[in-house]
Write a protein that holds these residues in place. Sequence first.
Motif, mmCIF file in Angstrom:
data_model
loop_
_atom_site.group_PDB
_atom_site.id
_atom_site.type_symbol
_atom_site.label_atom_id
_atom_site.label_comp_id
_atom_site.label_asym_id
_atom_site.label_seq_id
_atom_site.Cartn_x
_atom_site.Cartn_y
_atom_site.Cartn_z
ATOM 1 N N ASP A 7 34.618 44.355 50.148
ATOM 2 C CA ASP A 7 36.031 44.302 49.739
ATOM 3 C C ASP A 7 36.250 45.286 48.590
ATOM 4 N N GLU A 8 37.467 45.382 48.110
ATOM 5 C CA GLU A 8 37.762 46.199 46.916
ATOM 6 C C GLU A 8 37.106 45.563 45.682
ATOM 7 N N GLY A 9 37.208 46.240 44.533
ATOM 8 C CA GLY A 9 36.789 45.564 43.298
ATOM 9 C C GLY A 9 36.043 46.397 42.290
ATOM 10 N N VAL A 32 45.701 53.011 45.369
ATOM 11 C CA VAL A 32 44.293 52.594 45.207
ATOM 12 C C VAL A 32 44.126 51.078 45.269
ATOM 13 N N ASP A 33 45.224 50.350 45.197
ATOM 14 C CA ASP A 33 45.147 48.872 45.216
ATOM 15 C C ASP A 33 46.215 48.354 46.148
ATOM 16 N N ASN A 34 45.998 48.334 47.459
ATOM 17 C CA ASN A 34 44.751 48.578 48.135
ATOM 18 C C ASN A 34 45.038 49.069 49.538
ATOM 19 N N LYS A 35 46.178 49.796 49.678
ATOM 20 C CA LYS A 35 46.510 50.308 51.006
ATOM 21 C C LYS A 35 45.534 51.407 51.418
ATOM 22 N N ASP A 87 48.726 38.526 50.884
ATOM 23 C CA ASP A 87 49.140 37.887 49.627
ATOM 24 C C ASP A 87 48.013 37.884 48.597
ATOM 25 N N GLU A 88 47.184 38.910 48.624
ATOM 26 C CA GLU A 88 46.055 38.977 47.683
ATOM 27 C C GLU A 88 46.525 38.975 46.245
ATOM 28 N N GLU A 89 47.637 39.638 45.975
ATOM 29 C CA GLU A 89 48.106 39.761 44.585
ATOM 30 C C GLU A 89 48.683 38.460 44.044
ATOM 31 N N VAL A 90 48.835 37.472 44.926
ATOM 32 C CA VAL A 90 49.379 36.187 44.469
ATOM 33 C C VAL A 90 48.527 35.016 44.994
ATOM 34 N N ALA A 129 40.531 44.066 53.097
ATOM 35 C CA ALA A 129 41.492 44.863 52.304
ATOM 36 C C ALA A 129 42.786 44.058 52.231
ATOM 37 N N HIS A 130 43.741 44.551 51.441
ATOM 38 C CA HIS A 130 45.042 43.869 51.447
ATOM 39 C C HIS A 130 46.186 44.877 51.439
ATOM 40 N N MET A 131 47.309 44.424 51.977
ATOM 41 C CA MET A 131 48.469 45.326 52.128
ATOM 42 C C MET A 131 49.534 45.068 51.081
HETATM 43 ZN ZN LIG Z 1 43.724 44.629 45.060
#
Ligand SMILES: [Zn+2]
Length: 515
Positions: free
Chosen positions: A228-230, A166-169, A200-203, A134-136
């Motif tokens: 994972d999410e997706g 929902v993305d992604n906490k 840093d998933e969003e970057v 997951a990512h914070m």
């Molecule tokens: Zn995400």
Amino acid sequence: MAKRRGWLRGEAWAVCLGLCGVALALLLVRAYVLRSPPGPRLWWRRVALGFELSARDRQELKEALRGAIKIQTVSFSPEDQNTTALAEFGNYIKKVFPAVFSTKFIQHEIIGGYSHLFTVQGSDPQLMPYMLLAHMDVVPASQEGWHVPPFSAKELDGFIYGRGTVDNKNSAIGILQALEFLLRRHYRPRRSFYIGIGHDEEVSGHKGAMKIAALLKTRGVKLSFLLDEGSVILDGFLVGIKDPVAVIAITEKGSITANFSVEKEQGHSSAPPKETSIGILAAALSRLEQNPMPNLFGHGPEILILEHLASEFRFPLNLVMTNLWLFSPIVSRIFEQKPSTNALIRTTTAITMFNAGIKSNVIPPSAKATVNFRIHPSQKVEEVLEIVKNTIADDRVKIHLQEAFDPLPISPWDNDVFGVQIIQRTLLDVFPHVSNVAPGICIGNTDSRHFTNLTDAIYRFNPLVFKPDDLPRVHGLNERISIEGYEKQVEFLYQLIQNSDIDKLPEPHANSHEL
Ligand SMILES: [Zn+2]
Ligand SMILES: CCCCCCCC/C=C\CCCCCCCC(=O)NCC(=O)O
Ligand SMILES: [Zn+2]
């Protein structure tokens, strides 16, 4: 003679009708035979800890997520992240999940400054571990347009609103919440597993997930599967399907982020040249928008979702879906109509940034833009770049690649694959109204792409029911999660951890294992 000709015409009609009838019967038989197999129902039920929540548990579960949403862990770029908030998030989870942080068989490490890696040591070292990811971090949120401020985590009509819900906490906090509940009920997992929470998933995920994967590799870790999410449970996305269907993404699109620029001489606006840098670049970008990448319906795994769900469609759409060899030109045109389905069938082109001009009476010396392409699974970076250059067809437009990677490998989707069975089984346990589970494509990118050296079984799925109007909320306005939906997500993770503790898969097609 005229009578005979009339009879002949009647006879020809009868033959024609007869042939149509036979063809229709054959199509119906084919539709029946090609129904999706009942794969996930080949399980036996085990005694497991139920997910009964007291009023206090419920309150705690909700408040844990709300508290996390309030921490503004925004990523603007790899160099521009809110590191104070990322550190605060670390302190927050320590406070909210005391059992996770004090259990002897759980090791916690901070990776890349702010990401978290938990190693949950199972009691049976023979069992191959798995991983939950997951990512914070979150994308920025504008202050305008939201029903409530985006980091207020306010409750409205049974929903928690906020960036990251929902993305992604929801996953980051949800995984830890499920484990916290299990530990408090004295559950000791048999199978080891890892929890990765990237920062840093969003970057790009280069400082967090990539480093976690590299560390696990040095430790010789091999994973049986990674979740994972997706993707999500889709409700009302596909015309002709009544019940919600779970789509597990078995691959994700590739990506190119490219900077386009045009340089021209600066000068006085009273004597302008025929074309300015802004005009040249705008025209080039417009050509990209006006000439979308080819429709590749049928060239990649997007077709699998329809094949798996064919039997779910109402008549006559079930006939269409079971005979895509005949109807795919029509279906692919229909997919082009909506952004969500268009994204499944082609490499998409999104002009995301444009900067130019310094003053109203100065000819601009340069114009710059950023374009983000998401690559269809049947294409590669090189091929897309070639099309881009040919479409722009103007040497004055310079192209500089910021980041580029090919679509991700396709994970196995067979009934005897451990990860597939665990996910399907858990879905059946927790979402009995979900009528089918199908493989699909993740149209965004996830941290899981950094783990291909550790497993070929990467699945991208969030156990949330999405209606069509939920999709634009991701990275958009009024991102939200229903409180009931979040409880279900935690229940899914709680059961998935327990379901993963079986050591041996049931024999395929053994009736005694039917639910
Ligand atoms: Zn995400
Ligand atoms: C036929 C079915 C229609 C499919 C509709 C698509 C459904 C998509 C479901 C969920 C979308 C959520 C995407 C989450 C993953 C993206 C994570 C992310 O933001 N990564 C960063 C990035 O991609 O830039
Ligand atoms: Zn995102």
